[in-house]
Design a protein around this motif. Structure first.
Motif, PDB file in Angstrom:
ATOM      1  N   SER A  16      -7.267  56.049  36.986  1.00 42.76           N
ATOM      2  CA  SER A  16      -8.431  56.360  36.169  1.00 42.76           C
ATOM      3  C   SER A  16      -9.205  57.540  36.741  1.00 42.76           C
ATOM      4  O   SER A  16      -9.179  57.800  37.947  1.00 42.76           O
ATOM      5  CB  SER A  16      -9.373  55.146  36.115  1.00 42.76           C
ATOM      6  N   MET A  82     -11.457  57.807  31.570  1.00 41.51           N
ATOM      7  CA  MET A  82     -10.038  57.877  31.249  1.00 41.51           C
ATOM      8  C   MET A  82      -9.290  56.839  32.075  1.00 41.51           C
ATOM      9  O   MET A  82      -9.285  56.918  33.313  1.00 41.51           O
ATOM     10  CB  MET A  82      -9.491  59.277  31.542  1.00 41.51           C
ATOM     11  N   LEU A  85      -3.986  56.410  32.789  1.00 44.23           N
ATOM     12  CA  LEU A  85      -3.580  57.809  32.623  1.00 44.23           C
ATOM     13  C   LEU A  85      -2.067  57.958  32.701  1.00 44.23           C
ATOM     14  O   LEU A  85      -1.379  57.244  33.439  1.00 44.23           O
ATOM     15  CB  LEU A  85      -4.261  58.670  33.677  1.00 44.23           C
ATOM     16  N   ASP A  89      -1.139  63.327  30.019  1.00 44.82           N
ATOM     17  CA  ASP A  89      -2.577  63.621  29.955  1.00 44.82           C
ATOM     18  C   ASP A  89      -2.943  64.811  30.846  1.00 44.82           C
ATOM     19  O   ASP A  89      -4.089  65.270  30.828  1.00 44.82           O
ATOM     20  CB  ASP A  89      -3.399  62.404  30.404  1.00 44.82           C
ATOM     21  N   VAL A 124      -1.966  64.310  36.377  1.00 39.86           N
ATOM     22  CA  VAL A 124      -1.500  62.928  36.521  1.00 39.86           C
ATOM     23  C   VAL A 124      -0.052  62.972  36.994  1.00 39.86           C
ATOM     24  O   VAL A 124       0.815  63.491  36.290  1.00 39.86           O
ATOM     25  CB  VAL A 124      -1.610  62.166  35.189  1.00 39.86           C
TER      26      VAL A 124
END
Length: 126
Positions: A16, A82, A85, A89, A124
């Motif tokens: 996150s 968010m 993930l 992303d 990510v």
């Protein structure tokens, strides 16, 4: 008017991050604020947008259920939480403001809106 995004960084898949956008000099009563992103080699896309008072929100299909947008009118800030993930992303995320526009209209079209912040990179890893 200045939009300053912060909170990007490197995170593993499933992790996150929280992005924050500080809007200075922006009349909050009129402006919708959105988060847009641009991945390497791809065009800009709307991620999530929120109305001037925070009552109406929009999420793209790609992030719906994983991202949450919120707005603190008194502090003139917008946040994007968010979660879950994914490598897809990965992108530069921009905070964007446009006057008197519906959230769905704004997020559905990566137009050259009135104000754009400089962007913050989210990476990510898989």
């Amino acid at each position: 008017v200045q939009l300053q995004a912060s909170g990007g960084g490197l995170v593993q898949a499933g992790g996150s991050l929280r992005l924050s956008c500080a809007a200075s000099g922006l009349p909050t009563d009129d402006y919708t604020i959105g988060w847009f992103r641009q991945a390497p080699g791809k065009g800009r896309e709307g991620v999530s947008c929120i109305s001037s008072r925070g009552g109406t929100k929009y999420y793209s299909d790609a992030v719906n259920g994983r991202f949450t947008i919120s707005r603190d009118v008194a502090k003139n800030t917008v946040s994007l939480d968010m979660n879950s993930l994914k490598p897809e992303d990965t992108a530069v995320y921009y905070c964007v403001a446009e006057r008197l526009i519906a959230v769905a209209t704004m997020c559905s079209d990566a137009y050259d809106y009135e104000f754009w912040g400089p962007g913050t990179l989210v990476t990510v890893s898989s």
